[in-house]
Write an enzyme that holds these catalytic residues in place. Structure first.
Site, PDB file in Angstrom:
ATOM      1  N   HIS A 108      11.592   0.921  -0.018  1.00 20.76           N
ATOM      2  CA  HIS A 108      11.273  -0.473   0.314  1.00 20.76           C
ATOM      3  C   HIS A 108      12.476  -1.134   1.002  1.00 20.76           C
ATOM      4  CE1 HIS A 108       7.519  -0.369  -1.817  1.00 20.76           C
ATOM      5  NE2 HIS A 108       8.032  -0.341  -3.024  1.00 20.76           N
TER       6      HIS A 108
ATOM      7  N   ARG B  79       1.055  -5.201   5.641  1.00 19.94           N
ATOM      8  CA  ARG B  79      -0.242  -5.691   5.165  1.00 19.94           C
ATOM      9  C   ARG B  79      -0.281  -7.199   5.351  1.00 19.94           C
ATOM     10  NH1 ARG B  79      -2.253  -5.002  -1.176  1.00 19.94           N
ATOM     11  NH2 ARG B  79      -4.465  -5.379  -0.751  1.00 19.94           N
TER      12      ARG B  79
ATOM     13  N   GLY C 134       0.805  -1.223   0.000  1.00 19.58           N
ATOM     14  CA  GLY C 134       0.000   0.000   0.000  1.00 19.58           C
ATOM     15  C   GLY C 134       0.837   1.273   0.000  1.00 19.58           C
ATOM     16  N   THR C 135       2.075   1.169  -0.500  1.00 17.54           N
ATOM     17  CA  THR C 135       2.972   2.335  -0.547  1.00 17.54           C
ATOM     18  C   THR C 135       2.338   3.507  -1.298  1.00 17.54           C
ATOM     19  OG1 THR C 135       4.633   0.624  -0.922  1.00 17.54           O
ATOM     20  CG2 THR C 135       5.407   2.907  -0.935  1.00 17.54           C
TER      21      THR C 135
END
Ligand code: PAP
Length: 337
Positions: free
Chosen positions: A146, A168, A85-86
């Protein structure tokens, strides 16, 4: 209720922590990377570096960032395991931090891709990435990454900056990953079974997922004023509340006047899946240029945007197996999905 971690931050970080001396000079990076373990299975082969798996192009840029990126105390860093969900987090934090600057009816997020309003530390191109452009960005910068915590450039976790980590449900991450990989080219056709086996072994881009989450989770318990740990499911359940929580964490809480005029609701609406996917900028073109090495269709960052879509793609038994692996790997950390 979160339990205290069984390992301290320094224990977990020192296990894999990289330092500039470990990283070879720029001109030797290609040779260094080509000597590391490689494994095929995903759309592109991955390289293993200090227990994590990376696309070789990304690894090169992570190692370059290790040498060149200079964190600032007022940086806001958005960190996540890919497919967690970046894109959503970028939109939310950009909208929160710039809420006094832009009106919601004429907002940059209506015409610029959410991926492009916040640069990645490790992905140069599109005005980003441990380059002169990035170092010339005015403070406070909002940057995304990331990169696992233990491989972040030196001083990033200690310079005083704020880190927002998003995780998530691993089952939904896997399903999102599989679709993303198979969207690269028409020839990409990885099966759910293969993706599942690889993921369960911890073999996925920026994986193992559980180590990535655990490092940030443990650091967030040690330094809660500097690292906040969020879950995708929590934002889905109450985005307005998360907007308030993020604004407070970032040191820019919503004022009484903003509360009365519904600013939190406006931010949540602007960044919603429905809004972002309705925009032309999310439907056409490409984003994420790394020279000509990596590019992604703008539309690939949005698929279903749901909690629990995994159940449409894998069996209950597979779901339980992955849950058990993740539970075992996170044992003692207090982090549960
Ligand atoms: P990245 O790792 O390539 O940056 P990232 O944005 O982290 O991708 O994850 C993409 C997932 O977030 C997609 O999930 P799905 O495949 O299960 O659908 C995408 O749909 C979802 N996503 C992107 N934007 C939003 C949003 N505004 N609200 C909810 N989910 C979103």
């Amino acid at each position: 209720m979160a339990q205290l971690p069984s390992k301290t931050k320094s224990d977990s970080e020192s296990a894999t922590k990289t330092s500039p001396e470990d990283v070879p000079p720029k001109k030797c990076l290609d040779d260094f990377i080509s000597a590391l373990p490689t494994r095929e299975g995903w759309a592109r082969p991955l390289i293993q570096y200090k227990k994590y798996w990376f696309n070789p192009v990304m690894l090169k840029h992570i190692l370059l960032a290790e040498q060149a990126f200079v964190p600032r105390a007022d940086d806001i860093i958005l960190a996540a395991q890919p497919k967690s969900g970046t894109t959503w987090l970028k939109a939310l934090v950009f909208a929160i931090a710039n809420r006094a600057r832009y009106s919601f009816s004429d907002h940059p997020l209506l015409t610029r891709h959410a991926q492009d309003v916040v640069p990645y530390i490790e992905i140069p191109g599109a005005g980003t990435g441990h380059s002169d452009i990035e170092s010339s960005l005015p403070s406070p910068r909002i940057l995304a990454t990331h990169i696992p915590l233990s491989l972040l450039p030196p001083h990033t976790t200690t310079c005083g900056c704020r880190i927002v980590y998003l995780c998530r449900d691993p089952k939904d991450v896997l399903v999102s990953r599989l679709h993303f990989e198979n969207s690269f080219t028409k020839a990409s056709n990885i099966s759910m079974d293969n993706a599942f086996s690889m993921f369960c072994e911890g073999f996925s881009p920026y994986g193992p997922l559980w180590d990535h989450c655990r490092e940030y989770w443990e650091a967030s318990l040690v330094r809660p004023n500097h690292i906040i740990f969020l879950k995708y499911e929590e934002i889905k359940a109450d985005p307005v509340q998360v907007v308030r929580k993020l604004a407070t964490f970032l040191g820019i809480p919503l004022t009484q006047e903003e509360e009365s005029s519904g600013v939190a609701q406006e931010v949540a609406r602007l960044c919603s899946f429905e809004m972002l996917t309705s925009l032309q900028v999310s439907k056409v073109g490409v984003t994420h240029h790394v020279g000509n090495e990596v590019y992604v269709r703008s539309s690939s960052f949005y698929r279903k945007g749901k909690v629990g879509d995994w159940a449409n793609h894998m069996s209950q038994e597979m779901g339980e197996k992955l849950d058990a692996i993740v539970e075992e790997k996170l044992k003692g950390s207090g982090l549960v999905f």
